[in-house]
Scaffold this motif. Structure first.
Motif, PDB file in Angstrom:
ATOM      1  N   GLU A 288      10.360 -48.954 -19.813  1.00  0.00           N
ATOM      2  CA  GLU A 288      11.636 -49.656 -19.651  1.00  0.00           C
ATOM      3  C   GLU A 288      12.787 -48.680 -19.446  1.00  0.00           C
TER       4      GLU A 288
ATOM      5  N   ASP B 250      12.696 -47.740 -15.824  1.00  0.00           N
ATOM      6  CA  ASP B 250      13.117 -48.885 -15.015  1.00  0.00           C
ATOM      7  C   ASP B 250      14.635 -49.049 -15.055  1.00  0.00           C
ATOM      8  N   THR B 251      15.238 -48.868 -16.238  1.00  0.00           N
ATOM      9  CA  THR B 251      16.696 -48.943 -16.349  1.00  0.00           C
ATOM     10  C   THR B 251      17.367 -47.837 -15.554  1.00  0.00           C
TER      11      THR B 251
ATOM     12  N   ARG C 229      17.356 -48.808 -11.863  1.00  0.00           N
ATOM     13  CA  ARG C 229      18.351 -49.841 -11.577  1.00  0.00           C
ATOM     14  C   ARG C 229      19.765 -49.264 -11.560  1.00  0.00           C
TER      15      ARG C 229
ATOM     16  N   ASN D  15      23.365 -57.526 -15.636  1.00  0.00           N
ATOM     17  CA  ASN D  15      21.993 -57.107 -15.414  1.00  0.00           C
ATOM     18  C   ASN D  15      21.057 -58.136 -16.035  1.00  0.00           C
ATOM     19  N   THR D  16      20.148 -58.648 -15.241  1.00  0.00           N
ATOM     20  CA  THR D  16      19.257 -59.707 -15.727  1.00  0.00           C
ATOM     21  C   THR D  16      18.325 -59.228 -16.824  1.00  0.00           C
ATOM     22  N   GLU D  17      18.103 -57.910 -16.918  1.00  0.00           N
ATOM     23  CA  GLU D  17      17.186 -57.383 -17.918  1.00  0.00           C
ATOM     24  C   GLU D  17      17.871 -57.107 -19.261  1.00  0.00           C
ATOM     25  N   TYR D  18      19.193 -57.250 -19.322  1.00  0.00           N
ATOM     26  CA  TYR D  18      19.925 -56.981 -20.564  1.00  0.00           C
ATOM     27  C   TYR D  18      20.265 -58.320 -21.214  1.00  0.00           C
ATOM     28  N   SER D  19      19.853 -58.510 -22.470  1.00  0.00           N
ATOM     29  CA  SER D  19      19.946 -59.815 -23.127  1.00  0.00           C
ATOM     30  C   SER D  19      20.991 -59.879 -24.226  1.00  0.00           C
TER      31      SER D  19
ATOM     32  N   HIS E 189      22.275 -48.339 -21.988  1.00  0.00           N
ATOM     33  CA  HIS E 189      21.836 -49.615 -21.432  1.00  0.00           C
ATOM     34  C   HIS E 189      22.691 -49.965 -20.212  1.00  0.00           C
TER      35      HIS E 189
END
Length: 737
Positions: free
Chosen positions: A172, A175-176, A179, A573-577, A656
């Motif tokens: 991950e 991947d970050t 991006r 970012n769609t991957e950050y919640s 992040h």
């Protein structure tokens, strides 16, 4: 006697030969034959000529495009040509933990049997000259997991070499990083696998499957990828080196028209930092400011020519014997280091409440029970809003009996309830209600029960989900009067159409200034491809330490040091919640700058519609799936620069990725207004009147907000305070500031 002459009758069988026609008729002869006549072409010949002309036009267009592409290639690669050409900068970024950067670079050097200069685990730059491709390369190694190093290296690089592992998947963290680099802007990308004995022992089918899987992964972030090189193979190593040495570097959008310099060496002496390198991008001028990442903006004293050191003897020119001053700062035309102006308090007077007015809003606090809240002025709020038919006067309309008149009479009768009737027990009140339908009983609860019901009503799981389900609705605090809590707010029916008196000074003619500044920079300063030494003044000594990263200078355009209000269109970012709220501390990266900011978010109006007042609603959270405008106060930026919003994590080297976007404009007239809706608990609904609890908790707040015209969510309007409950009012209030 005359003899008669005999003549034969003409016959069609007599032979007539075709007259001789010369193949080389002169122009004068052709002119005499035509006698000024022009021959009209037949449709068949016209079609043939048109098709032939179209074919020639297509060929000419293709030839021109090919020539333009060849000229563009020559121009873009001219800086790398020659003995003293600039080296191609390659940022080597590992994406897996088991990858060794030094092994991959050595494999590239071995493929052409060349040596590496300065190769060391702690060296910021590794240099290699290739005689086969007649160019030189500078590798900037990045350690695994160091995102800040990777972002800085990719900003200054001509190529990015991503190193993948054949056995370990990209985590991950990797991947970050991909991006973030994609949002920042990537140059030409080359992907490879470093030499690995485990993959060399695999069969051809498994080896091909691994490369195909890695290629599919990389094409998600960079669709232009054609293959993943295996540096264990000498042929693949040579092909990868050829891609880095002979290709044309891709243009990064935010670097277009800008200049930067990668320092080959740096010296610091008495506050002056001397950085030696080759000018890249556009011209570098001593009158413009220079940005040093992580340290700020500085003025350039002068720019000196610096010859390159060669290993082979050559003819020495006079210019190489003694360095010359190529550009020197002129105080009268140079940019100032001052970024803000001292505002004139009386220049733009605003109708904002003064401290005395703010203090006057607080009317009843602890120890001030004897102070009374004044009622609303007569005529501030009409008793009743009544629509008058067209063509009828107000006097004539007063004779019309409306249904609301009967309703008000009923409400007056309902209000005529004595205290004895209100204090009766609940069961007796129900009997009384059956006898008098116009009377509704109200049961007083003790303080503990009232507090319990209030806490149950306010017990919501998550603030962000509440803000999304109930936008702009807030609860009135019990420990603080509403007139104090909302003293800065003003009652507005609509944020976009209501009159607004606030005025801000604006940065006029921004587009024209940007165009003029860009044109002026094209003919000022040192040409790209020149090896120079830049003298910066006022730089701290810590800036000269490499810290495992080369020193990079970025030249600014004129006015880019001045601060103003900047707006960026960003999307989460769609991957950050995790939750992102306005004014949360984040790190903003745009262009060469990296700032710690507390952005505020507002709605992004599509299509460029700004409304009557250019007022936009404040957003308390950055939601998923929506595009909002993030506003900060920072140095101005020219051009459509990409931006990224990062949040620091437990790992200081791997932040992040929160959001990414693009610079919108420096509009100082954009007004961001907060809108609040005082909410309550519906307690009683009777015909067109509702009683709501928990909106206000004392009569002074009711008297303070009484002059405001209220409306429901569906647009119904009425006068304020027509029906007061025990703990609230029967209205909905919408305010903004």
């Amino acid at each position: 006697m005359v003899d008669a002459v005999h003549h034969h009758r003409p016959s069609g069988l007599k032979q007539q030969n075709k007259p001789f026609k010369s193949k080389h008729t002169t122009k004068s002869a052709l002119k005499d034959l035509t006698k000024g006549r022009t021959q009209r072409p037949s449709p068949k010949s016209l079609a043939v000529n048109t098709a032939a002309q179209a074919r020639l036009n297509r060929r000419n267009t293709q030839k021109q495009a090919q020539a333009a592409k060849r000229a563009s290639l020559v121009t873009s690669t001219r800086i790398f040509n020659g003995v003293d050409g600039a080296p191609r900068i390659v940022a080597v970024i590992p994406l897996c933990e088991d990858v060794r950067t030094i092994d991959a670079v050595r494999a590239l050097a071995t493929s052409v049997k060349e040596d590496l200069d300065g190769i060391n685990e702690n060296s910021p730059i590794w240099t290699m000259k290739t005689q086969r491709f007649k160019t030189s390369l500078q590798f900037i190694p990045v350690r695994y997991g160091r995102h800040w190093e990777a972002l800085d290296a990719a900003k200054a690089a001509d190529y990015v070499l991503f190193l993948l592992s054949p056995t370990v998947e990209v985590t991950e963290t990797g991947d970050t990083l991909l991006r973030t680099l994609q949002a920042q802007g990537l140059p030409t990308v080359v992907s490879a696998i470093p030499p690995d004995p485990s993959i060399s022992s695999l069969d051809q089918k498994s080896h091909t499957a691994i490369l195909k899987s890695l290629l599919s992964f990389m094409q998600y972030f960079d669709p232009s990828q054609g293959r993943v090189f295996d540096l264990s193979s000498p042929s693949d190593s040579l092909s990868a080196l050829r891609s880095l040495s002979e290709g044309r570097p891709g243009e990064v959008r935010w670097r277009s028209g800008r200049t930067w310099l990668v320092g080959e060496r740096a010296e610091w002496e008495d506050g002056t930092l001397k950085v030696t390198g080759i000018v890249r991008g556009s011209r570098l001028s001593a009158n413009r400011l220079v940005h040093l990442p992580n340290f700020g903006d500085y003025q350039v004293t002068k720019i000196m020519s610096t010859p390159a050191t060669r290993s082979k003897p050559h003819k020495i020119t006079a210019m190489e014997i003694e360095p010359q001053v190529l550009s020197e700062r002129i105080p009268s035309t140079a940019d100032s280091i001052i970024s803000t102006n001292i505002p004139d308090e009386m220049a733009n007077e605003q109708t904002w409440p003064t401290e005395e007015e703010m203090a006057g809003a607080v009317t009843r606090e602890v120890g001030m029970e004897d102070v009374e809240v004044p009622d609303a002025k007569k005529g501030t709020t009409p008793k009743r809003i009544k629509r008058i038919p067209k063509g009828m006067s107000e006097y004539q309309a007063s004779w019309i009996v409306d249904e609301t008149d009967d309703e008000e009479d009923d409400e007056e009768k309902e209000d005529a309830v004595t205290e004895e009737e209100e204090m009766v027990p609940f069961n007796e009140a129900m009997e009384l209600e059956s006898e008098k339908k116009s009377v509704v009983a109200f049961q007083d609860l003790d303080l503990e029960e009232e507090e319990r019901q209030l806490q149950d009503w306010r017990n919501r799981a998550q603030e962000e989900s509440d803000a999304k389900e109930f936008p702009d609705e807030i609860d009135t605090p019990r420990d603080l009067p509403a007139r104090t809590r909302f003293a800065r707010y003003r009652g507005l029916r609509s944020l976009r159409t209501s009159p607004n008196t606030l005025e801000y000074s604006s940065l006029k003619e921004f587009k024209r200034t940007e165009r003029d500044v860009s044109r002026a920079a094209e003919n000022e300063g040192v040409e790209p491809g020149t090896r120079v030494t830049v003298y910066l003044e006022g730089v701290p000594q810590e800036a000269s330490d490499s810290n495992h990263a080369p020193i990079v200078l970025y030249g600014f355009l004129k006015h880019e040091h001045k601060k103003t209000v900047l707006h960026f269109t960003v999307q989460r970012n769609t991957e950050y919640s995790e939750s992102i709220k306005s004014k949360d501390p984040l790190i903003l990266c745009y262009g060469p700058r990296r700032l710690r900011v507390n952005p505020i978010y507002s709605q992004h109006t599509r299509g460029g519609a700004r409304g009557a007042n250019n007022v936009h609603k404040f957003e308390r959270f950055l939601w998923h799936g929506t595009t909002v405008v993030a506003s900060i106060y920072a140095p101005v930026a020219f051009g459509k620069q990409p931006c990224t919003l990062l949040r620091e994590s437990e790992n200081a080297h791997a932040p992040h990725l929160v959001a990414m976007g693009t610079f919108l404009n420096p509009d100082t007239t954009r007004i961001i207004a907060k809108r609040i809706v005082l909410s309550g608990h519906p307690f009683r609904v009777h015909r067109k009147t509702a009683t709501v609890r928990y909106m206000f908790f004392n009569s002074d707040d009711v008297a303070y907000f009484k002059p405001m015209q209220l409306h429901t969510k569906h647009g119904r309007t009425d006068i304020f305070g027509s029906r007061l409950g025990r703990m609230g009012i029967s209205k909905r209030i919408s305010m903004g500031r």
